[in-house]
Write an enzyme that holds these catalytic residues in place. Structure first.
Site, PDB file in Angstrom:
ATOM      1  N   PRO A  94      12.920  -1.966   5.194  1.00  0.00           N
ATOM      2  CA  PRO A  94      13.014  -2.282   6.627  1.00  0.00           C
ATOM      3  C   PRO A  94      13.340  -1.121   7.560  1.00  0.00           C
ATOM      4  O   PRO A  94      12.650  -0.898   8.544  1.00  0.00           O
ATOM      5  CB  PRO A  94      14.113  -3.347   6.680  1.00  0.00           C
ATOM      6  N   THR A 125       8.507   1.420   8.877  1.00  0.00           N
ATOM      7  CA  THR A 125       8.552   1.856  10.278  1.00  0.00           C
ATOM      8  C   THR A 125       9.994   2.211  10.609  1.00  0.00           C
ATOM      9  O   THR A 125      10.840   1.320  10.740  1.00  0.00           O
ATOM     10  CB  THR A 125       8.070   0.744  11.219  1.00  0.00           C
ATOM     11  N   LYS A 204       2.803   5.156  15.391  1.00  0.00           N
ATOM     12  CA  LYS A 204       3.120   3.730  15.171  1.00  0.00           C
ATOM     13  C   LYS A 204       4.086   3.203  16.236  1.00  0.00           C
ATOM     14  O   LYS A 204       3.911   2.099  16.772  1.00  0.00           O
ATOM     15  CB  LYS A 204       3.727   3.586  13.772  1.00  0.00           C
ATOM     16  N   LYS A 279      13.407  -3.934  16.853  1.00  0.00           N
ATOM     17  CA  LYS A 279      13.734  -2.662  16.173  1.00  0.00           C
ATOM     18  C   LYS A 279      12.743  -1.567  16.578  1.00  0.00           C
ATOM     19  O   LYS A 279      13.134  -0.480  17.005  1.00  0.00           O
ATOM     20  CB  LYS A 279      13.688  -2.874  14.654  1.00  0.00           C
TER      21      LYS A 279
HETATM   22  P1  NAD Z   1      11.006  -7.438   4.582  1.00  0.00           P
HETATM   23  O1  NAD Z   1      12.412  -7.562   5.023  1.00  0.00           O
HETATM   24  O2  NAD Z   1      10.189  -8.665   4.388  1.00  0.00           O
HETATM   25  O3  NAD Z   1      10.945  -6.631   3.198  1.00  0.00           O
HETATM   26  C1  NAD Z   1      11.687  -5.477   2.940  1.00  0.00           C
HETATM   27  C2  NAD Z   1      12.054  -5.470   1.468  1.00  0.00           C
HETATM   28  O4  NAD Z   1      12.768  -4.265   1.199  1.00  0.00           O
HETATM   29  C3  NAD Z   1      12.979  -6.626   1.088  1.00  0.00           C
HETATM   30  O5  NAD Z   1      12.427  -7.306  -0.029  1.00  0.00           O
HETATM   31  C4  NAD Z   1      14.296  -5.947   0.768  1.00  0.00           C
HETATM   32  O6  NAD Z   1      15.031  -6.615  -0.238  1.00  0.00           O
HETATM   33  C5  NAD Z   1      13.835  -4.584   0.318  1.00  0.00           C
HETATM   34  N1  NAD Z   1      14.846  -3.538   0.414  1.00  0.00           N
HETATM   35  C6  NAD Z   1      15.737  -3.305   1.401  1.00  0.00           C
HETATM   36  N2  NAD Z   1      16.481  -2.220   1.123  1.00  0.00           N
HETATM   37  C7  NAD Z   1      16.058  -1.771  -0.075  1.00  0.00           C
HETATM   38  C8  NAD Z   1      16.444  -0.682  -0.907  1.00  0.00           C
HETATM   39  N3  NAD Z   1      17.425   0.149  -0.545  1.00  0.00           N
HETATM   40  N4  NAD Z   1      15.816  -0.521  -2.076  1.00  0.00           N
HETATM   41  C9  NAD Z   1      14.826  -1.374  -2.453  1.00  0.00           C
HETATM   42  N5  NAD Z   1      14.409  -2.412  -1.718  1.00  0.00           N
HETATM   43  C10 NAD Z   1      15.024  -2.601  -0.544  1.00  0.00           C
HETATM   44  O7  NAD Z   1      10.319  -6.443   5.627  1.00  0.00           O
HETATM   45  P2  NAD Z   1       8.743  -6.232   5.855  1.00  0.00           P
HETATM   46  O8  NAD Z   1       8.265  -7.220   6.854  1.00  0.00           O
HETATM   47  O9  NAD Z   1       8.052  -6.114   4.536  1.00  0.00           O
HETATM   48  O10 NAD Z   1       8.774  -4.816   6.610  1.00  0.00           O
HETATM   49  C11 NAD Z   1       8.917  -3.603   5.918  1.00  0.00           C
HETATM   50  C12 NAD Z   1       8.626  -2.472   6.879  1.00  0.00           C
HETATM   51  O11 NAD Z   1       7.287  -2.625   7.350  1.00  0.00           O
HETATM   52  C13 NAD Z   1       9.529  -2.462   8.113  1.00  0.00           C
HETATM   53  O12 NAD Z   1       9.876  -1.137   8.450  1.00  0.00           O
HETATM   54  C14 NAD Z   1       8.660  -3.097   9.173  1.00  0.00           C
HETATM   55  O13 NAD Z   1       9.001  -2.658  10.479  1.00  0.00           O
HETATM   56  C15 NAD Z   1       7.285  -2.622   8.769  1.00  0.00           C
HETATM   57  N6  NAD Z   1       6.198  -3.487   9.212  1.00  0.00           N
HETATM   58  C16 NAD Z   1       6.314  -4.841   9.114  1.00  0.00           C
HETATM   59  C17 NAD Z   1       5.261  -5.637   9.565  1.00  0.00           C
HETATM   60  C18 NAD Z   1       5.357  -7.150   9.489  1.00  0.00           C
HETATM   61  O14 NAD Z   1       4.532  -7.821  10.119  1.00  0.00           O
HETATM   62  N7  NAD Z   1       6.277  -7.715   8.737  1.00  0.00           N
HETATM   63  C19 NAD Z   1       4.110  -5.056  10.097  1.00  0.00           C
HETATM   64  C20 NAD Z   1       4.008  -3.667  10.147  1.00  0.00           C
HETATM   65  C21 NAD Z   1       5.073  -2.888   9.697  1.00  0.00           C
END
Ligand code: NAD
Length: 339
Positions: A94, A125, A204, A279
């Site tokens: 995240p 991101t 981004k 965020k």
């Molecule tokens: P999410 O919260 O669904 O998944 C993040 C995963 O990372 C979780 O499973 C969590 O347990 C894991 N995690 C956290 N800290 C960790 C660590 N230290 N070691 C290992 N695993 C760890 O989030 P997401 O929606 O998958 O988003 C991830 C990134 O992608 C973010 O930066 C977000 O801004 C970006 N993003 C998300 C989207 C969206 O639509 N969800 C779109 C584009 C970009």
């Protein structure tokens, strides 16, 4: 030219809403002999991914363990003198603090083991400063390894469909560009090299700033039109034909039931969570301040997403729920059924 032979062993860290479908594409598309070591702080995520791809996706105990599993192949590679092989770790977590922990934690981070020659790709991101700090650490400790920022756009639906775009923090002349493009192409569509380290993130963040502002403007424009007596489907046609045409109106319409596949039509349950928009918007406004960019919409946008992210009617829903936050009408639909 294919580079599939260069990705026999990979690591993937962070198996959330984005990471899991990205991993699934790799597991489905890489050659049969490829193995992917995965780690998430939530063990269930790891177990589920391993159960879905038995023998192909393998459980790691930590980010360091992921890197070590990838390293162990390198020893074999060196023995066979397959010098073109450069094993790879992808991360999708995240926030900046999580990226720091994944790479720099002295006990369990990726950089706490020998990662010489490795490709490290962070798709999260986050702020550019954290990304550059990790890159600088990698460059200082393991000069033969390469760290790239490569955030994505296209949302959870795009990650599942394999259509996300990657904004890659590297120059067109980077020697790794071709193999990076191949690997990311397995998980998505376009891969755009943005010029150098952290510039994928800068691209981004400016994209999400724009997208977030459009969603607010779109919500207000629909609402004023609807309150004046217009059917939102007519408004959508007008915007699409006029100078206001944009993807938020066309495909992510904030008004429910205008575009059936938009998150709003499913109660905003699927999509890009409003907290994530808060965020990213905050990171973009910080970046604008840091680089001296004049930014008249930043404060009002930030205030709006901050309010929506903390509103129980909106929290955890797709960011276009800003329409609800701003008081947009949701109950117009009976008219559309001919009632
Ligand atoms: P999410 O919260 O669904 O998944 C993040 C995963 O990372 C979780 O499973 C969590 O347990 C894991 N995690 C956290 N800290 C960790 C660590 N230290 N070691 C290992 N695993 C760890 O989030 P997401 O929606 O998958 O988003 C991830 C990134 O992608 C973010 O930066 C977000 O801004 C970006 N993003 C998300 C989207 C969206 O639509 N969800 C779109 C584009 C970009």
């Amino acid at each position: 030219m294919t580079h599939s032979h260069e990705f026999k062993k990979l690591g993937f860290i962070g198996l959330g809403a984005m990471g899991k479908p990205m991993l699934s594409h790799l597991a489905n598309k890489l050659p049969e002999e490829s193995r992917i070591w995965v780690y998430d702080v939530v063990e269930q995520m790891v177990d589920d991914a391993c159960a879905e791809f038995p023998g192909r996706v393998l459980k790691a105990k930590s980010a360091k363990d992921v890197a070590q599993q990838v390293v162990s192949l390198d020893a074999i590679v060196r023995k066979w003198q397959l010098t073109t092989c450069q094993d790879t770790v992808v991360s999708m977590v995240p926030e900046g603090a999580h990226v720091r922990s994944v790479y720099l934690d002295p006990q369990n981070g990726v950089c706490s083991t020998d990662i010489s020659n490795k490709l490290l790709i962070d798709c999260s991101t986050i702020d550019t400063a954290t990304s550059l700090a990790v890159k600088d650490h990698v460059a200082a400790e393991f000069p033969s390894a390469s760290f790239y920022d490569s955030p994505v756009s296209g949302g959870v639906v795009g990650a599942i469909k394999g259509t996300i775009a990657f904004f890659l923090g590297c120059a067109e002349s980077d020697p790794n560009l071709e193999r990076l493009t191949y690997l990311m192409g397995l998980m998505g569509g376009q891969v755009i090299p943005c010029g150098g380290p952290s510039l994928g993130l800068a691209a981004k963040l400016s994209n999400n700033y724009l997208s977030g502002i459009i969603a607010i403007a779109c919500s207000e424009a629909f609402d004023m039109g609807m309150r004046s007596g217009l059917d939102p489907r007519t408004l959508a046609k007008v915007y699409a034909a006029g100078t206001a045409q944009n993807t938020i109106c066309d495909k992510f319409c904030p008004v429910p039931h205008v575009y059936p596949e938009a998150p709003s039509s499913g109660g905003w349950k699927q999509g890009f969570k409003v907290q994530l928009m808060r965020k990213d918007f905050g990171l973009a406004v910080d970046m604008a301040k840091r680089v001296g960019s004049r930014n008249v919409l930043g404060d009002v946008g930030l205030q709006t997403y901050d309010g929506a992210a903390n509103d129980p009617r909106c929290r955890d829903l797709d960011s276009r729920v800003v329409y609800r936050y701003l008081g947009g009408q949701e109950d117009w639909q009976p008219k559309s059924n001919g009632a």
